[in-house]
Motif scaffolding. Structure first.
Motif, PDB file in Angstrom:
ATOM      1  N   LEU A 234      27.203  32.959  50.691  1.00 36.24           N
ATOM      2  CA  LEU A 234      28.645  32.984  50.402  1.00 36.24           C
ATOM      3  C   LEU A 234      28.829  33.321  48.925  1.00 36.24           C
ATOM      4  CD1 LEU A 234      31.669  32.316  50.910  1.00 36.24           C
ATOM      5  CD2 LEU A 234      31.107  29.891  50.597  1.00 36.24           C
ATOM      6  N   VAL A 235      29.606  34.370  48.649  1.00 34.49           N
ATOM      7  CA  VAL A 235      29.922  34.723  47.260  1.00 34.49           C
ATOM      8  C   VAL A 235      31.423  34.578  47.067  1.00 34.49           C
ATOM      9  CG1 VAL A 235      29.813  36.489  45.448  1.00 34.49           C
ATOM     10  CG2 VAL A 235      28.044  36.429  47.219  1.00 34.49           C
ATOM     11  N   ILE A 236      31.794  33.884  46.004  1.00 30.69           N
ATOM     12  CA  ILE A 236      33.211  33.698  45.710  1.00 30.69           C
ATOM     13  C   ILE A 236      33.526  34.407  44.396  1.00 30.69           C
ATOM     14  CG2 ILE A 236      34.970  31.954  45.144  1.00 30.69           C
ATOM     15  CD1 ILE A 236      33.325  30.091  47.086  1.00 30.69           C
ATOM     16  N   GLY A 237      34.461  35.352  44.447  1.00 31.51           N
ATOM     17  CA  GLY A 237      34.856  36.107  43.252  1.00 31.51           C
ATOM     18  C   GLY A 237      36.041  35.426  42.607  1.00 31.51           C
ATOM     19  N   ALA A 238      35.868  34.937  41.372  1.00 32.31           N
ATOM     20  CA  ALA A 238      36.914  34.112  40.739  1.00 32.31           C
ATOM     21  C   ALA A 238      37.078  34.478  39.272  1.00 32.31           C
ATOM     22  CB  ALA A 238      36.548  32.630  40.887  1.00 32.31           C
ATOM     23  N   VAL A 239      36.905  35.771  38.950  1.00 37.39           N
ATOM     24  CA  VAL A 239      37.006  36.175  37.538  1.00 37.39           C
ATOM     25  C   VAL A 239      38.448  36.503  37.175  1.00 37.39           C
ATOM     26  CG1 VAL A 239      34.671  37.107  37.467  1.00 37.39           C
ATOM     27  CG2 VAL A 239      36.573  38.625  37.980  1.00 37.39           C
ATOM     28  N   LEU A 240      38.715  36.464  35.903  1.00 36.88           N
ATOM     29  CA  LEU A 240      40.029  36.899  35.417  1.00 36.88           C
ATOM     30  C   LEU A 240      39.921  37.363  33.976  1.00 36.88           C
ATOM     31  CD1 LEU A 240      43.149  37.125  35.737  1.00 36.88           C
ATOM     32  CD2 LEU A 240      43.308  34.799  34.875  1.00 36.88           C
ATOM     33  N   VAL A 241      40.511  38.511  33.723  1.00 38.66           N
ATOM     34  CA  VAL A 241      40.817  38.950  32.367  1.00 38.66           C
ATOM     35  C   VAL A 241      42.350  38.932  32.339  1.00 38.66           C
ATOM     36  CG1 VAL A 241      40.612  40.806  30.689  1.00 38.66           C
ATOM     37  CG2 VAL A 241      38.765  40.420  32.359  1.00 38.66           C
ATOM     38  N   PRO A 242      42.964  37.937  31.666  1.00 40.95           N
ATOM     39  CA  PRO A 242      44.399  37.685  31.886  1.00 40.95           C
ATOM     40  C   PRO A 242      45.273  38.939  31.832  1.00 40.95           C
ATOM     41  CG  PRO A 242      43.492  35.970  30.508  1.00 40.95           C
ATOM     42  CD  PRO A 242      42.395  37.003  30.690  1.00 40.95           C
ATOM     43  N   GLY A 243      46.075  39.085  32.875  1.00 41.06           N
ATOM     44  CA  GLY A 243      47.021  40.191  32.953  1.00 41.06           C
ATOM     45  C   GLY A 243      46.416  41.520  33.389  1.00 41.06           C
ATOM     46  N   ALA A 244      45.096  41.675  33.210  1.00 43.93           N
ATOM     47  CA  ALA A 244      44.465  42.972  33.474  1.00 43.93           C
ATOM     48  C   ALA A 244      43.906  43.045  34.894  1.00 43.93           C
ATOM     49  CB  ALA A 244      43.340  43.202  32.471  1.00 43.93           C
ATOM     50  N   ALA A 245      43.631  44.270  35.332  1.00 47.32           N
ATOM     51  CA  ALA A 245      42.977  44.438  36.630  1.00 47.32           C
ATOM     52  C   ALA A 245      41.588  43.813  36.558  1.00 47.32           C
ATOM     53  CB  ALA A 245      42.887  45.921  36.967  1.00 47.32           C
ATOM     54  N   ALA A 246      41.171  43.185  37.647  1.00 50.22           N
ATOM     55  CA  ALA A 246      39.868  42.499  37.670  1.00 50.22           C
ATOM     56  C   ALA A 246      38.737  43.519  37.530  1.00 50.22           C
ATOM     57  CB  ALA A 246      39.723  41.721  38.972  1.00 50.22           C
ATOM     58  N   PRO A 247      37.672  43.175  36.773  1.00 52.40           N
ATOM     59  CA  PRO A 247      36.520  44.080  36.702  1.00 52.40           C
ATOM     60  C   PRO A 247      35.781  44.079  38.042  1.00 52.40           C
ATOM     61  CG  PRO A 247      36.042  42.011  35.554  1.00 52.40           C
ATOM     62  CD  PRO A 247      37.475  41.926  35.994  1.00 52.40           C
ATOM     63  N   LYS A 248      35.314  45.256  38.453  1.00 51.43           N
ATOM     64  CA  LYS A 248      34.570  45.367  39.733  1.00 51.43           C
ATOM     65  C   LYS A 248      33.113  44.994  39.475  1.00 51.43           C
ATOM     66  CE  LYS A 248      38.025  47.160  42.086  1.00 51.43           C
ATOM     67  NZ  LYS A 248      38.801  46.250  42.909  1.00 51.43           N
ATOM     68  N   LEU A 249      32.783  43.749  39.635  1.00 48.85           N
ATOM     69  CA  LEU A 249      31.460  43.265  39.243  1.00 48.85           C
ATOM     70  C   LEU A 249      30.420  43.402  40.347  1.00 48.85           C
ATOM     71  CD1 LEU A 249      32.631  40.056  37.363  1.00 48.85           C
ATOM     72  CD2 LEU A 249      31.979  42.248  36.379  1.00 48.85           C
ATOM     73  N   LEU A 343      56.597  37.175  29.568  1.00 47.69           N
ATOM     74  CA  LEU A 343      57.495  38.322  29.761  1.00 47.69           C
ATOM     75  C   LEU A 343      56.666  39.584  30.023  1.00 47.69           C
ATOM     76  CD1 LEU A 343      60.529  39.128  29.725  1.00 47.69           C
ATOM     77  CD2 LEU A 343      60.184  39.855  27.359  1.00 47.69           C
ATOM     78  N   ASN A 344      56.859  40.180  31.178  1.00 47.91           N
ATOM     79  CA  ASN A 344      56.101  41.386  31.549  1.00 47.91           C
ATOM     80  C   ASN A 344      56.961  42.643  31.523  1.00 47.91           C
ATOM     81  OD1 ASN A 344      53.169  40.941  33.530  1.00 47.91           O
ATOM     82  ND2 ASN A 344      54.057  39.366  32.223  1.00 47.91           N
ATOM     83  N   VAL A 345      58.230  42.507  31.933  1.00 47.39           N
ATOM     84  CA  VAL A 345      59.134  43.668  31.937  1.00 47.39           C
ATOM     85  C   VAL A 345      60.511  43.189  31.512  1.00 47.39           C
ATOM     86  CG1 VAL A 345      60.176  45.503  33.338  1.00 47.39           C
ATOM     87  CG2 VAL A 345      57.869  44.735  33.882  1.00 47.39           C
ATOM     88  N   HIS A 346      61.136  43.963  30.585  1.00 45.70           N
ATOM     89  CA  HIS A 346      62.493  43.607  30.155  1.00 45.70           C
ATOM     90  C   HIS A 346      63.304  44.881  29.971  1.00 45.70           C
ATOM     91  CE1 HIS A 346      65.796  41.586  28.170  1.00 45.70           C
ATOM     92  NE2 HIS A 346      65.666  42.370  27.116  1.00 45.70           N
ATOM     93  N   GLU A 347      64.408  44.947  30.652  1.00 47.74           N
ATOM     94  CA  GLU A 347      65.332  46.096  30.557  1.00 47.74           C
ATOM     95  C   GLU A 347      64.583  47.418  30.566  1.00 47.74           C
ATOM     96  OE1 GLU A 347      68.070  45.330  27.330  1.00 47.74           O
ATOM     97  OE2 GLU A 347      69.091  43.770  28.498  1.00 47.74           O
ATOM     98  N   GLY A 348      63.714  47.569  31.534  1.00 51.42           N
ATOM     99  CA  GLY A 348      63.032  48.847  31.747  1.00 51.42           C
ATOM    100  C   GLY A 348      61.790  49.073  30.896  1.00 51.42           C
ATOM    101  N   LYS A 349      61.414  48.072  30.084  1.00 55.15           N
ATOM    102  CA  LYS A 349      60.228  48.256  29.226  1.00 55.15           C
ATOM    103  C   LYS A 349      59.117  47.295  29.646  1.00 55.15           C
ATOM    104  CE  LYS A 349      63.239  49.393  25.365  1.00 55.15           C
ATOM    105  NZ  LYS A 349      64.546  48.830  25.836  1.00 55.15           N
ATOM    106  N   ILE A 350      57.876  47.797  29.608  1.00 51.04           N
ATOM    107  CA  ILE A 350      56.737  46.921  29.900  1.00 51.04           C
ATOM    108  C   ILE A 350      56.366  46.203  28.611  1.00 51.04           C
ATOM    109  CG2 ILE A 350      54.336  46.793  30.647  1.00 51.04           C
ATOM    110  CD1 ILE A 350      54.789  49.228  32.348  1.00 51.04           C
ATOM    111  N   THR A 351      56.405  44.880  28.656  1.00 54.42           N
ATOM    112  CA  THR A 351      56.230  44.080  27.437  1.00 54.42           C
ATOM    113  C   THR A 351      54.919  43.293  27.445  1.00 54.42           C
ATOM    114  OG1 THR A 351      57.482  42.331  28.491  1.00 54.42           O
ATOM    115  CG2 THR A 351      58.717  43.829  27.077  1.00 54.42           C
ATOM    116  N   TYR A 352      54.034  43.591  28.391  1.00 55.77           N
ATOM    117  CA  TYR A 352      52.733  42.908  28.439  1.00 55.77           C
ATOM    118  C   TYR A 352      51.656  43.980  28.308  1.00 55.77           C
ATOM    119  CZ  TYR A 352      49.417  39.227  29.380  1.00 55.77           C
ATOM    120  OH  TYR A 352      48.407  38.307  29.250  1.00 55.77           O
ATOM    121  N   LYS A 353      50.853  43.875  27.256  1.00 51.80           N
ATOM    122  CA  LYS A 353      49.973  44.989  26.880  1.00 51.80           C
ATOM    123  C   LYS A 353      48.953  45.339  27.970  1.00 51.80           C
ATOM    124  CE  LYS A 353      47.699  47.090  22.987  1.00 51.80           C
ATOM    125  NZ  LYS A 353      46.741  47.788  23.812  1.00 51.80           N
ATOM    126  N   ALA A 354      48.312  44.311  28.550  1.00 58.19           N
ATOM    127  CA  ALA A 354      47.261  44.601  29.541  1.00 58.19           C
ATOM    128  C   ALA A 354      47.834  45.327  30.756  1.00 58.19           C
ATOM    129  CB  ALA A 354      46.570  43.311  29.967  1.00 58.19           C
TER     130      ALA A 354
END
Ligand SMILES: NC(=O)C1=CN([C@@H]2O[C@H](COP(=O)(O)OP(=O)(O)OC[C@H]3O[C@@H](n4cnc5c(N)ncnc54)[C@H](O)[C@@H]3O)[C@@H](O)[C@H]2O)C=CC1
Ligand SMILES: CC(=O)C(=O)O
Ligand SMILES: [Mg+2]
Length: 372
Positions: A234-249, A343-354
């Protein structure tokens, strides 16, 4: 402020944004709350309980979205919900935008102020609004893994803990944060042979102190992941790079080398997943098989334990809901850098860098987008 709570519409999602006791707190602060009829009925919170807490009941999601200044949800808005959002309206919920260009585009078009539970931070470190659901998903991952290892479920017919005279199963947890630690705890409790892999030596040190000699800790390299994954039940994938797409490990080649009937549970699927072979599934149809290996990739696992999860989530979301309602979005965000990180999106702008980086979109710092 008028706060609206629609009924969740994602597959088998019975959680609800606010429980009656949270409604009561908001009303005590001088706000109004409108709840869509039946929003909590799947977990035993009926309209009467909401009315008793002081909410009014709306007949439809359209009513809730049209009236409310702030929408409090659990899951990311589905396309027909996104269409109902508007400029000046606050959306407070999980978003997971990095792997989801369609939803991001919808939120940009809506002009709303979208605050993601999963990127709000804490002065003590970590992600306090993700943590309770990661606790649930981590604990649940071992439960579902054990289930799918049963022969009748397509698994290899292996009991996690073995029995006297027969070796236990090998469980590998990749990512030893909140969900990973909870998975380790459950797998240990079931007496499996547990290895946890993380790229943070500090985290491995903490896990070693927490669990002692019963858990193998391992630094995350390609070699280590390959060695442990190909030998795992059994393998459990539980990684996180906050806000970013998960790395394909875990690569497809590693999956191919695993024994048939082994199981992988990709908790990180809400951020795109950390197995190359992962694709999001639902509670209605949770698993599929690649090269003989069962994949469980439900993006809203806590929805399966919806009552426990709703109460745990409200404990974490209520303080920020109160701040947003009491002060309005702009002041609440300006006053609290940890809420501002949500805050990720405000008035049409993406405000979260990742999110902007992963989607190759323009990034506008939150303070600038808010005109602070
Ligand atoms: N599928 C579902 O229903 C749910 C999914 N989640 C997701 O689970 C994921 C994990 O969340 P948490 O445990 O709260 O995160 P966390 O931030 O507490 O832990 C993540 C861990 O991953 C480690 N990590 C990062 N990159 C790594 C690498 N290359 N190799 C090994 N370890 C690495 C970090 O050092 C950290 O210890 C997130 O994507 C979260 O959104 C959370 C709850 C429910
Ligand atoms: C964290 C998350 O995506 C969930 O609880 O559904
Ligand atoms: Mg140890």
């Amino acid at each position: 402020m008028l706060i609206g709570v629609p009924k969740e519409i994602k597959n088998h999602e019975y959680r609800v944004g606010l429980i009656p006791s949270s409604v009561r707190e908001l009303i005590h602060h001088g706000h109004k709350v409108v709840v869509q009829t039946g929003a909590g009925e799947g977990i035993g919170l009926d309209d009467r309980a909401y009315k008793a807490a002081g909410a009014s009941i709306a007949k439809s999601a359209e009513d809730v979205f049209a009236k409310a200044d702030m929408i409090v949800k659990v899951k990311e808005p589905q396309p027909r919900e996104t269409k109902m959002l508007r400029k000046g309206q606050i959306l407070y919920t999980y978003l997971h935008l990095a792997p989801d260009p369609v939803q991001t585009e919808g939120l940009i078009k809506s002009g709303c102020t979208a605050i993601a539970y999963e990127t709000i931070t804490s002065p003590r470190g970590g992600l306090p609004l993700l943590a309770p659901m990661s606790e649930v998903a981590g604990r649940m991952s071992v439960q579902v893994g054990a289930h799918y290892l049963e022969k009748a479920q397509g698994g290899a017919g292996i009991l996690l803990g073995g029995v006297p005279g027969v070796a236990p199963a090998k469980v590998v947890v990749i990512g030893g944060g909140v969900s990973g630690t909870n998975a380790v705890r459950m797998a240990m409790g079931m007496e499996a042979n547990v290895t946890v892999i993380d790229r943070s030596v500090d985290r491995l040190r903490q896990l070693d102190e927490m669990f002692g000699s019963k858990v193998y800790t391992c630094y995350s390299t390609l070699d280590a992941i390959e060695e442990h994954v190909v030998n795992a039940d059994l393998v459990i994938g539980a990684v996180l790079v906050p806000g970013a797409a998960a790395p394909k490990l875990v690569t497809r080649k590693m999956i191919k080398q695993m024994r048939p009937g082994s199981v992988v549970v990709d908790i990180a699927i809400d951020q795109g997943g950390c197995f190359e072979t992962s694709k999001a599934t639902t509670h209605a149809d949770p698993v599929y098989v690649v090269d003989g290996v069962i994949h469980y990739c439900v993006a809203n696992m806590p929805g399966g334990l919806s009552r426990t999860s709703t109460f745990a989530l409200n404990n974490a979301t209520l303080p920020f809901a109160l701040a947003l309602a009491d002060k309005g979005a702009k002041k609440a965000l300006a006053d609290d850098p940890h809420l501002m990180n949500g805050l990720n999106v405000h008035e049409g702008k993406i405000t979260y860098k990742a999110v902007a980086d992963d989607l190759k979109k323009k990034y506008v710092p939150a303070a600038e987008a808010l005109g602070l």
